[in-house]
Design a protein around this motif. Sequence first.
Motif, mmCIF file in Angstrom:
data_model
loop_
_atom_site.group_PDB
_atom_site.id
_atom_site.type_symbol
_atom_site.label_atom_id
_atom_site.label_comp_id
_atom_site.label_asym_id
_atom_site.label_seq_id
_atom_site.Cartn_x
_atom_site.Cartn_y
_atom_site.Cartn_z
ATOM 1 N N VAL A 242 -47.151 -31.732 -19.188
ATOM 2 C CA VAL A 242 -45.739 -31.909 -19.551
ATOM 3 C C VAL A 242 -45.640 -31.935 -21.077
ATOM 4 O O VAL A 242 -46.379 -32.665 -21.745
ATOM 5 C CB VAL A 242 -45.155 -33.211 -18.963
ATOM 6 N N ILE A 243 -44.741 -31.094 -21.637
ATOM 7 C CA ILE A 243 -44.492 -31.091 -23.084
ATOM 8 C C ILE A 243 -43.099 -31.670 -23.277
ATOM 9 O O ILE A 243 -42.112 -31.112 -22.779
ATOM 10 C CB ILE A 243 -44.503 -29.652 -23.665
ATOM 11 N N GLU A 297 -51.777 -34.591 -16.022
ATOM 12 C CA GLU A 297 -53.109 -34.724 -16.642
ATOM 13 C C GLU A 297 -52.971 -34.769 -18.152
ATOM 14 O O GLU A 297 -53.740 -35.438 -18.830
ATOM 15 C CB GLU A 297 -53.978 -33.545 -16.211
ATOM 16 N N LEU A 298 -51.986 -34.033 -18.683
ATOM 17 C CA LEU A 298 -51.767 -34.017 -20.142
ATOM 18 C C LEU A 298 -50.270 -34.163 -20.426
ATOM 19 O O LEU A 298 -49.452 -33.404 -19.892
ATOM 20 C CB LEU A 298 -52.290 -32.687 -20.720
ATOM 21 N N TYR A 299 -49.934 -35.152 -21.260
ATOM 22 C CA TYR A 299 -48.541 -35.373 -21.672
ATOM 23 C C TYR A 299 -48.484 -35.274 -23.186
ATOM 24 O O TYR A 299 -49.153 -36.029 -23.895
ATOM 25 C CB TYR A 299 -48.084 -36.767 -21.221
ATOM 26 N N VAL A 319 -53.867 -38.162 -20.020
ATOM 27 C CA VAL A 319 -54.125 -38.049 -21.466
ATOM 28 C C VAL A 319 -52.777 -37.897 -22.167
ATOM 29 O O VAL A 319 -51.973 -37.041 -21.796
ATOM 30 C CB VAL A 319 -55.035 -36.835 -21.775
ATOM 31 N N ILE A 320 -52.541 -38.750 -23.168
ATOM 32 C CA ILE A 320 -51.260 -38.700 -23.891
ATOM 33 C C ILE A 320 -51.530 -38.268 -25.335
ATOM 34 O O ILE A 320 -52.387 -38.845 -26.016
ATOM 35 C CB ILE A 320 -50.560 -40.080 -23.860
ATOM 36 N N VAL A 321 -50.801 -37.245 -25.755
ATOM 37 C CA VAL A 321 -50.917 -36.756 -27.130
ATOM 38 C C VAL A 321 -49.553 -36.949 -27.793
ATOM 39 O O VAL A 321 -48.522 -36.609 -27.201
ATOM 40 C CB VAL A 321 -51.289 -35.255 -27.144
ATOM 41 N N ALA A 322 -49.536 -37.534 -28.985
ATOM 42 C CA ALA A 322 -48.246 -37.756 -29.661
ATOM 43 C C ALA A 322 -48.278 -37.188 -31.065
ATOM 44 O O ALA A 322 -49.275 -37.336 -31.791
ATOM 45 C CB ALA A 322 -47.934 -39.249 -29.708
ATOM 46 N N VAL A 323 -47.187 -36.528 -31.435
ATOM 47 C CA VAL A 323 -47.021 -36.041 -32.811
ATOM 48 C C VAL A 323 -45.740 -36.662 -33.335
ATOM 49 O O VAL A 323 -44.659 -36.492 -32.747
ATOM 50 C CB VAL A 323 -46.929 -34.498 -32.860
ATOM 51 N N ASN A 324 -45.872 -37.426 -34.431
ATOM 52 C CA ASN A 324 -44.705 -38.112 -34.987
ATOM 53 C C ASN A 324 -44.953 -38.302 -36.480
ATOM 54 O O ASN A 324 -46.076 -38.565 -36.904
ATOM 55 C CB ASN A 324 -44.518 -39.476 -34.296
ATOM 56 N N VAL A 334 -49.731 -46.041 -27.244
ATOM 57 C CA VAL A 334 -50.166 -45.633 -25.895
ATOM 58 C C VAL A 334 -50.865 -44.272 -25.923
ATOM 59 O O VAL A 334 -51.366 -43.821 -24.892
ATOM 60 C CB VAL A 334 -48.972 -45.588 -24.899
ATOM 61 N N ALA A 335 -50.865 -43.613 -27.088
ATOM 62 C CA ALA A 335 -51.415 -42.254 -27.152
ATOM 63 C C ALA A 335 -52.947 -42.278 -27.184
ATOM 64 O O ALA A 335 -53.552 -43.134 -27.829
ATOM 65 C CB ALA A 335 -50.885 -41.545 -28.394
ATOM 66 N N ASP A 336 -53.552 -41.328 -26.471
ATOM 67 C CA ASP A 336 -55.003 -41.150 -26.562
ATOM 68 C C ASP A 336 -55.337 -40.385 -27.836
ATOM 69 O O ASP A 336 -56.365 -40.602 -28.454
ATOM 70 C CB ASP A 336 -55.504 -40.375 -25.340
ATOM 71 N N TYR A 337 -54.480 -39.425 -28.182
ATOM 72 C CA TYR A 337 -54.644 -38.667 -29.423
ATOM 73 C C TYR A 337 -53.312 -38.700 -30.159
ATOM 74 O O TYR A 337 -52.277 -38.352 -29.577
ATOM 75 C CB TYR A 337 -55.008 -37.206 -29.131
ATOM 76 N N GLY A 338 -53.327 -39.148 -31.403
ATOM 77 C CA GLY A 338 -52.089 -39.202 -32.174
ATOM 78 C C GLY A 338 -52.230 -38.409 -33.452
ATOM 79 O O GLY A 338 -53.287 -38.445 -34.099
ATOM 80 N N LEU A 339 -51.186 -37.680 -33.818
ATOM 81 C CA LEU A 339 -51.209 -36.938 -35.080
ATOM 82 C C LEU A 339 -49.965 -37.324 -35.867
ATOM 83 O O LEU A 339 -48.832 -37.140 -35.402
ATOM 84 C CB LEU A 339 -51.200 -35.430 -34.786
ATOM 85 N N VAL A 340 -50.197 -37.927 -37.054
ATOM 86 C CA VAL A 340 -49.068 -38.253 -37.931
ATOM 87 C C VAL A 340 -48.748 -36.982 -38.695
ATOM 88 O O VAL A 340 -49.551 -36.525 -39.508
ATOM 89 C CB VAL A 340 -49.424 -39.415 -38.883
ATOM 90 N N GLY A 341 -47.619 -36.387 -38.372
ATOM 91 C CA GLY A 341 -47.289 -35.121 -39.029
ATOM 92 C C GLY A 341 -45.903 -34.666 -38.672
ATOM 93 O O GLY A 341 -45.224 -35.261 -37.811
ATOM 94 N N ASP A 342 -45.503 -33.593 -39.339
ATOM 95 C CA ASP A 342 -44.169 -33.049 -39.123
ATOM 96 C C ASP A 342 -44.232 -32.024 -37.985
ATOM 97 O O ASP A 342 -44.970 -31.036 -38.087
ATOM 98 C CB ASP A 342 -43.708 -32.386 -40.435
#
Length: 358
Positions: A242-243, A297-299, A319-324, A334-342
């Motif tokens: 899910v995106i 499986e991937l959010y 697996v939770i991936v967040a970009v913020n 709550v994110a497994d992988y986080g990216l601080v970015g635009d």
Amino acid sequence: MATGMILGAIRKRTVLVSASQFLFLSTSRFASTLVIAEHEGGVIKAPSVSAVVAAKSLGGDTPISLLLAGSGPSLHEAASHAASCYPSISKVLVADSDKFKNPLAEPWAKLVHLVQQKGDYSHIVAASNSFGKNVLPRAAALLNVSPITDVIGISESHTFVRPIYAGNALCTVRYTGANPCMLTIRSTSFPVPKNSVDSKSNEAPISQVDLSTFDEDLGRSRYVSHTSQDTERPDLGNARIVITGGRGLKSAENFKMIEKLANKLGAAVGATRAAVDAGFVPNDLQVGQTGKIVAPELYMAFGVSGAIQHLAGMIDSKVIVAVNKDEDAPIFQVADYGLVGDLFEVIPELLEKLPEKK
Ligand SMILES: Cc1cc2nc3c(=O)[nH]c(=O)nc-3n(C[C@H](O)[C@H](O)[C@H](O)COP(=O)(O)OP(=O)(O)OC[C@H]3O[C@@H](n4cnc5c(N)ncnc54)[C@H](O)[C@@H]3O)c2cc1C
């Protein structure tokens, strides 16, 4: 004297049980479960199959009847498919009538009431999607019992776990009311095992529901129309990926980046309530407490702050991936992988690097 002898004879043959055992025996002796199911294209919809999985965990040998309604050939195809492919279903009940052609809750609730009067089921189970949430409480009102909603765990036939406070706490509920015990279950908590669809040697019998006494009055409800998104993307509730886009996308035009990314990954598109309220996407894409509950499986969340009401709908993702761009955004907790970015830099880069979906 005679009475004493009779009592003695009875005692020899009587198995004494404790009060709790008696309660269990009296409720389980005639245990049988009715699953209210939706179908489409001649097969049972995935959330209803999860309802069968939940019904199975109510008690090993409890017979499970599946209730299907509608009209036309796809109803009968779905009934044959259910009868021949799901080993845990012991009977398929078919209500074939134009009255169930449209997804209106009122005739469905009356149907469940009618079927319960004839079948005397100990449990009635439906998926906790918009269909189940619409039908089951109405049917429960007709049957004068309190439904237990959003069940995520079954400890025993009358003890259930469900989230409260937007998923911040779990409570264990014991149902002590009269039969039937009515439940809606979160399909993400009852995944369908890979071997659950199998050609079985003995097909379950299919019987028609006798609708001769069915009350057709719909009260104040009237069917107007039905619209749905014409998309080849997977269904949000059952997608593997899910995106999701949030208010950070800033416009409906920008939200198309999320759609492009979803197309490349074969994913479903989700949105926060803020994105829906801002008119970026329709509300059937909303994930969260008042939207859909997903556990893919991937959010991947872009421009989503991670408000508690949003987390309630996706926290069980594997697996939770967040970009913020805000490093303090709660989604990172709550994110497994986080990216601080635009996201306006990250998404185009991802789109460029990901191969086209074959
Ligand atoms: C009763 C109730 C029920 C609710 N139900 C739901 C529900 O079901 N689902 C739901 O989602 N919400 C629900 N809400 C709303 C919820 O409280 C939040 O308001 C909502 O989730 C916020 O959405 P958002 O994260 O998109 O927006 P915001 O909270 O505004 O967050 C936007 C984020 O985008 C980031 N951002 C901005 N620009 C960029 C950029 N260029 N690049 C990267 N990041 C950027 C910001 O840093 C920010 O963190 C409910 C609220 C209530 C009261």
